[in-house]
Design a protein around this motif. Structure first.
Motif, mmCIF file in Angstrom:
data_model
loop_
_atom_site.group_PDB
_atom_site.id
_atom_site.type_symbol
_atom_site.label_atom_id
_atom_site.label_comp_id
_atom_site.label_asym_id
_atom_site.label_seq_id
_atom_site.Cartn_x
_atom_site.Cartn_y
_atom_site.Cartn_z
ATOM 1 N N ILE A 666 0.833 -1.204 0.000
ATOM 2 C CA ILE A 666 0.000 0.000 0.000
ATOM 3 C C ILE A 666 0.870 1.257 0.000
ATOM 4 C CG2 ILE A 666 -1.572 1.355 1.463
ATOM 5 C CD1 ILE A 666 -2.896 -1.344 2.183
ATOM 6 N N LEU A 667 1.940 1.245 0.781
ATOM 7 C CA LEU A 667 2.847 2.399 0.797
ATOM 8 C C LEU A 667 3.507 2.593 -0.568
ATOM 9 C CD1 LEU A 667 4.520 1.985 4.309
ATOM 10 C CD2 LEU A 667 2.729 3.593 3.633
ATOM 11 N N LEU A 668 3.922 1.497 -1.202
ATOM 12 C CA LEU A 668 4.487 1.599 -2.550
ATOM 13 C C LEU A 668 3.457 2.163 -3.525
ATOM 14 C CD1 LEU A 668 6.525 -1.711 -3.096
ATOM 15 C CD2 LEU A 668 7.425 0.605 -2.908
ATOM 16 N N THR A 669 2.232 1.652 -3.428
ATOM 17 C CA THR A 669 1.180 2.106 -4.335
ATOM 18 C C THR A 669 0.912 3.590 -4.173
ATOM 19 O OG1 THR A 669 0.141 -0.083 -4.325
ATOM 20 C CG2 THR A 669 -1.235 1.779 -4.979
ATOM 21 N N ALA A 670 0.860 4.049 -2.922
ATOM 22 C CA ALA A 670 0.521 5.451 -2.671
ATOM 23 C C ALA A 670 1.663 6.386 -3.026
ATOM 24 C CB ALA A 670 0.129 5.629 -1.206
ATOM 25 N N PHE A 671 2.859 6.123 -2.471
ATOM 26 C CA PHE A 671 3.938 7.108 -2.551
ATOM 27 C C PHE A 671 4.812 6.968 -3.799
ATOM 28 C CE2 PHE A 671 2.901 7.035 1.982
ATOM 29 C CZ PHE A 671 2.762 8.393 2.214
ATOM 30 N N VAL A 672 4.908 5.772 -4.354
ATOM 31 C CA VAL A 672 5.728 5.596 -5.557
ATOM 32 C C VAL A 672 4.854 5.575 -6.806
ATOM 33 C CG1 VAL A 672 7.392 4.118 -6.742
ATOM 34 C CG2 VAL A 672 7.486 4.352 -4.250
ATOM 35 N N MET A 673 3.752 4.843 -6.728
ATOM 36 C CA MET A 673 2.938 4.682 -7.921
ATOM 37 C C MET A 673 1.959 5.844 -8.119
ATOM 38 S SD MET A 673 0.593 1.404 -8.894
ATOM 39 C CE MET A 673 1.783 0.396 -8.022
ATOM 40 N N ALA A 674 1.074 6.058 -7.123
ATOM 41 C CA ALA A 674 0.020 7.061 -7.303
ATOM 42 C C ALA A 674 0.562 8.483 -7.345
ATOM 43 C CB ALA A 674 -1.015 6.926 -6.182
ATOM 44 N N LEU A 675 1.566 8.786 -6.526
ATOM 45 C CA LEU A 675 2.065 10.160 -6.444
ATOM 46 C C LEU A 675 3.238 10.449 -7.376
ATOM 47 C CD1 LEU A 675 1.853 10.847 -2.593
ATOM 48 C CD2 LEU A 675 0.334 11.677 -4.402
ATOM 49 N N LEU A 676 3.864 9.421 -7.940
ATOM 50 C CA LEU A 676 5.011 9.649 -8.825
ATOM 51 C C LEU A 676 4.792 9.047 -10.210
ATOM 52 C CD1 LEU A 676 7.992 8.961 -6.359
ATOM 53 C CD2 LEU A 676 7.057 11.168 -7.058
ATOM 54 N N LEU A 677 4.680 7.719 -10.283
ATOM 55 C CA LEU A 677 4.659 7.050 -11.576
ATOM 56 C C LEU A 677 3.422 7.414 -12.403
ATOM 57 C CD1 LEU A 677 5.990 5.025 -13.494
ATOM 58 C CD2 LEU A 677 4.770 3.191 -12.283
ATOM 59 N N VAL A 678 2.239 7.335 -11.798
ATOM 60 C CA VAL A 678 1.002 7.580 -12.555
ATOM 61 C C VAL A 678 0.929 9.006 -13.086
ATOM 62 C CG1 VAL A 678 -1.508 7.733 -12.344
ATOM 63 C CG2 VAL A 678 -0.307 5.711 -11.501
ATOM 64 N N PRO A 679 1.141 10.045 -12.267
ATOM 65 C CA PRO A 679 1.081 11.399 -12.836
ATOM 66 C C PRO A 679 2.185 11.666 -13.848
ATOM 67 C CG PRO A 679 1.749 11.457 -10.519
ATOM 68 C CD PRO A 679 1.296 10.072 -10.799
ATOM 69 N N ALA A 680 3.365 11.049 -13.655
ATOM 70 C CA ALA A 680 4.447 11.261 -14.615
ATOM 71 C C ALA A 680 4.087 10.666 -15.976
ATOM 72 C CB ALA A 680 5.742 10.643 -14.089
ATOM 73 N N VAL A 681 3.569 9.441 -15.972
ATOM 74 C CA VAL A 681 3.179 8.810 -17.231
ATOM 75 C C VAL A 681 2.011 9.565 -17.863
ATOM 76 C CG1 VAL A 681 2.251 6.710 -18.279
ATOM 77 C CG2 VAL A 681 4.032 6.548 -16.528
ATOM 78 N N THR A 682 1.085 10.037 -17.032
ATOM 79 C CA THR A 682 -0.048 10.824 -17.551
ATOM 80 C C THR A 682 0.451 12.080 -18.241
ATOM 81 O OG1 THR A 682 -1.461 10.010 -15.757
ATOM 82 C CG2 THR A 682 -2.193 11.988 -16.914
ATOM 83 N N SER A 683 1.454 12.728 -17.664
ATOM 84 C CA SER A 683 2.017 13.927 -18.271
ATOM 85 C C SER A 683 2.673 13.609 -19.611
ATOM 86 C CB SER A 683 3.027 14.567 -17.320
ATOM 87 O OG SER A 683 3.615 15.709 -17.898
ATOM 88 N N LEU A 684 3.367 12.472 -19.671
ATOM 89 C CA LEU A 684 4.039 12.088 -20.910
ATOM 90 C C LEU A 684 3.037 11.756 -22.012
ATOM 91 C CD1 LEU A 684 6.902 9.838 -19.478
ATOM 92 C CD2 LEU A 684 7.153 12.102 -20.501
ATOM 93 N N LEU A 685 1.937 11.112 -21.661
ATOM 94 C CA LEU A 685 0.942 10.729 -22.657
ATOM 95 C C LEU A 685 0.073 11.904 -23.092
ATOM 96 C CD1 LEU A 685 -0.248 7.261 -21.277
ATOM 97 C CD2 LEU A 685 1.265 7.703 -23.221
ATOM 98 N N GLY A 686 -0.087 12.874 -22.209
ATOM 99 C CA GLY A 686 -0.871 14.054 -22.567
ATOM 100 C C GLY A 686 -2.342 13.733 -22.768
ATOM 101 N N ASP A 687 -2.963 14.384 -23.772
ATOM 102 C CA ASP A 687 -4.396 14.217 -24.013
ATOM 103 C C ASP A 687 -4.774 12.792 -24.405
ATOM 104 O OD1 ASP A 687 -4.944 16.786 -23.381
ATOM 105 O OD2 ASP A 687 -4.989 17.526 -25.454
ATOM 106 N N ARG A 688 -3.803 12.023 -24.887
ATOM 107 C CA ARG A 688 -4.108 10.659 -25.323
ATOM 108 C C ARG A 688 -4.634 9.790 -24.182
ATOM 109 N NH1 ARG A 688 0.683 11.950 -27.946
ATOM 110 N NH2 ARG A 688 1.911 10.948 -26.284
ATOM 111 N N VAL A 689 -4.336 10.165 -22.932
ATOM 112 C CA VAL A 689 -4.777 9.388 -21.771
ATOM 113 C C VAL A 689 -6.288 9.251 -21.744
ATOM 114 C CG1 VAL A 689 -4.943 9.426 -19.245
ATOM 115 C CG2 VAL A 689 -2.774 9.938 -20.357
ATOM 116 N N TRP A 690 -7.010 10.297 -22.185
ATOM 117 C CA TRP A 690 -8.466 10.318 -22.026
ATOM 118 C C TRP A 690 -9.214 9.821 -23.254
ATOM 119 C CZ3 TRP A 690 -8.108 10.839 -17.185
ATOM 120 C CH2 TRP A 690 -7.179 11.712 -16.614
#
Length: 720
Positions: A666-690
């Motif tokens: 859960i700590l990995l999911t929250a602090f590494v995945m949800a707060l770092l990896l997911v928003p970073a990948v979302t930024s890289l993909l841009g509008d294509r995410v939606w």
């Protein structure tokens, strides 16, 4: 829909609270008692070979006595038993036999019950009931333990009781202590953390009181459902239920209270603010709970009864928690109003959170670097999975200081490793004739030639002569990995191939049960995992109206699953030196980390979508989403991880492994995945995410970034 739910609860608070209290009282009075079992054979479908052996054995050899427990005698100094010691063994055994303990048919020993090295003597305790998990039988074993003390007083002997009923008794008593300890530790942790976050004793205590009501309702519903469909849960489910209810329940309450506080800061009246909070956060919380529920329900596809029972039980608990979060919580807090925050006044102004601001800024500026670094950390931790070694004997997780565990180890000092639990090979004539003695003798010789087999007893034929049983003693401990592989592989293959013409051979016994469990688990890995993942992806797609986002979110969660399991392997196998991890741990980690951990991904991506809809560019949306979501996700994850982390206080190795794995995941999911990896990948993909859903509406002018103190308390709500 959620606006209507919030409005109804807030405008009729006393009626809502009364409804919950009536339900709790009614279920406490009328719900049946929840049944649990620690016997692995109870959880296998009947088509597995080990259960066919047990059924055939019961029909063909009904007179055969199968001890419910065994008394293990040894000298206090560990030496060879003298003639006087053996006489004392007979005297103590006769004393127990004449004690008249209810459900105990006989207690007997003999010269053949002395080990070859002369250091150990046994006495078989035969019961009048076949169910060695029967509560009254466990009470009888407890009484025998109390009676044996005075009988051995003044001798040089030490006596311990082991076997199925004795182990079940120790499991029951150890579990009772564990449940009480886990409950107290969980409640204490939640109260302290909420007190630190809100600086209000009322908000620290109210979630505990609310979830206690939810626990009573959920437990009653689970017991009723189990009674209706005949499910029997593993004896550890009560401990898991406690941490799931209090952990997930506290998370959902936090999401709602944080949004309520945000609306209060915007100037709304308490009741109107609560209605708005339920309307805004309801969809996200319901989606998060839905992901957890469908993941748990995927366990219904398991071939193991313990997982099939656990899945619906936990799904019911989460569903009840969701309903409480959307009804009972708004009712209680709308009655209290701002008095709930007393004596703190911090709720009136939004705090500064420089760490969250800086994290959001870094991700917005360097999304590629953040994505690569966070992904590399998870991948490195996941390498530990390569060393994963499953352990299929749940009894091995019992504390070493329990009497049944100590007595079992003492017994192995005098008898062959597999002597206590032989493998049973049954041969049945298929054409209705009788078995040939010569053929059975030759068959036994074939079994004796299998590498790893220690002894093969002569075949014993039933009264009609059409079924024979052969006791095979292995050279390995019955629950060891080598024994399980031998029975599930070469021994069964040889037994089937060498069976006399016109007969069928079946291999069972305790080790056969474990071999079948291993096969069932391997089958479940290939079915439950994909089903749960697909169900969660559907929920993510419906919530986000996107066909792209669910894919990279589930890939990220899969990486987190590997990192969680790998870290657990390194801690318990490599650092603590344990032989392996409980065989069900990958399923538990997958469902808990993927399902519950996905809550934080849902909250983050929902906030990202909300910011994108405001018209800012993707990187600005990432900055705002992280800066505003980090406080809530961080607080919720710490509380949820802490509630699972208290399982590390349990004496059971199984619960310790589960507690660490889920808490760390859960700590990995929250602090590494949800707060770092997911928003970073979302930024890289841009509008294509939606894609193919709503794309961002570009603003005519640049939208200024939020002020440092402009923190959103809920982080991931979905405005209508």
């Amino acid at each position: 829909m959620f606006a209507g739910i919030g409005r109804s609860s807030v405008r009729h608070p006393w009626l809502t609270i009364l409804g919950w209290l009536v339900a709790a009282v009614a279920l406490t009075v009328f719900a049946p008692q929840f049944k649990s079992s620690a016997d692995q054979a109870d959880f296998l479908p009947g088509h597995y070979e080990s259960l066919q052996v047990a059924d055939l054995q019961e029909r063909s050899f009904p007179q055969q006595e199968r001890p419910a427990a065994t008394a293990v005698f040894r000298r206090e100094d560990g030496g060879v038993l003298t003639a006087g010691d053996k006489a004392d063994v007979v005297r103590v055994t006769d004393g127990l036999d004449r004690a008249g303990v209810e459900l105990v048919e006989s207690v007997k020993t003999g010269p053949q019950a002395v080990s070859p090295n002369g250091k150990i003597a046994l006495a078989s305790i035969v019961s009048t009931v076949d169910d060695h998990q029967d509560p009254e039988l466990l009470d009888a074993v407890k009484e025998l333990r109390e009676r044996v003390g005075p009988l051995v007083a003044g001798t040089d002997l030490h006596v311990g009781l082991t076997g199925a009923a004795a182990s079940a008794l120790d499991t029951r008593e150890s579990s009772g202590d564990t449940d009480a300890m886990i409950t107290m530790a969980t409640l204490t942790l939640i109260v302290i953390l909420l007190l630190v976050i809100f600086r209000s004793p009322l908000i620290a205590l109210l979630p505990v009181l609310i979830i206690s009501v939810v626990y009573v309702v959920a437990s009653g519903l689970i017991a009723t459902a189990a009674e209706l469909v005949g499910l029997t849960a593993d004896s550890s489910v009560s401990s898991i239920l406690i941490v799931v209810l209090f952990g997930v329940g506290t998370d959902y309450i936090l999401f709602l209270v944080f949004r309520w506080r945000e609306q209060l800061r915007a100037g709304q009246e308490p009741k109107a603010a609560m209605e708005e909070a339920v309307a805004r956060v309801g969809e996200t919380v319901a989606s998060a709970a839905g992901a957890v529920i469908v993941a748990f329900l995927a366990l219904l596809l398991s071939s193991l009864g313990m997982l099939r029972a656990m899945g619906p039980a936990l799904a019911i608990s989460v569903a009840v928690t969701l309903v409480a979060a959307l009804t009972l919580v708004p009712a209680v807090f709308s009655l209290l109003g701002t008095r709930a925050f007393w004596p703190s006044k911090a709720w009136r102004t939004a705090p500064r959170n420089e760490l969250a601001d800086r994290t959001g800024a870094v991700i917005a500026r360097r999304p590629g670097t953040v994505a690569a670094a966070s992904g590399a950390v998870l991948a490195a931790l996941a390498l530990g999975v390569l060393s994963f070694n499953p352990v299929f004997d749940s009894g091995s997780s019992l504390p070493d200081d329990l009497e049944s565990v100590r007595a079992s180890k003492e017994m192995q000092r005098g008898f062959a490793a597999g002597q206590t639990d032989p493998v049973w090979v049954l041969v049945e004539e298929e054409d209705g004739g009788t078995l040939s003695t010569g053929a059975l003798t030759a068959y036994a010789e074939e079994l004796r030639g299998v590498e790893g087999v220690g002894q093969v007893a002569p075949a014993v034929t039933n009264a009609s002569g059409d079924v024979a049983q052969i006791a095979v003693v292995l050279a390995h401990p019955p629950t060891s990995e080598r024994a399980i592989e031998l029975v599930g592989g070469q021994l069964r293959d040889t037994a089937h191939e060498a069976a006399p013409e016109g007969t069928r051979a079946l291999v069972g016994g305790p080790t056969g049960v474990l071999a079948d469990i291993q096969a069932a688990v391997n089958r479940d890995y290939s079915l439950v995992f994909p089903a749960a993942g697909l169900a969660i992806m559907v929920i993510l797609g419906l919530l986000l109206r996107s066909a792209v986002a669910p894919w990279f979110l589930m890939l990220a969660v899969a990486l987190g699953f590997g990192a969680t399991l790998g870290s657990t392997v390194w801690l318990f196998q490599d650092l603590k030196g344990e032989s392996g991890l409980l065989f069900t741990l990958p399923v538990i980690v997958y469902l808990f980390v993927v399902a519950i951990g996905t809550d934080y991904n849902i909250l983050m991506v929902a906030r990202l979508r909300e910011e994108t809809r405001s018209g800012v560019d993707p990187r600005e949306a990432v900055y705002r989403a992280v800066a505003r979501s980090a406080p809530t996700i961080g607080a919720a994850a710490i509380i949820l991880a802490g509630t699972f982390g208290v399982l590390l206080l349990a004496e059971s190795t199984m619960l310790q492994q589960m507690g660490f794995a889920v808490a760390f995941g859960i700590l990995l999911t929250a602090f590494v995945m949800a707060l770092l990896l997911v928003p970073a990948v979302t930024s890289l993909l841009g509008d294509r995410v939606w894609w193919p859903g709503e794309r961002r509406r570009r603003a005519a002018a640049t939208v200024p970034p939020p002020a440092p103190d402009e923190q959103s308390a809920v982080g991931a709500s979905t405005d209508r």
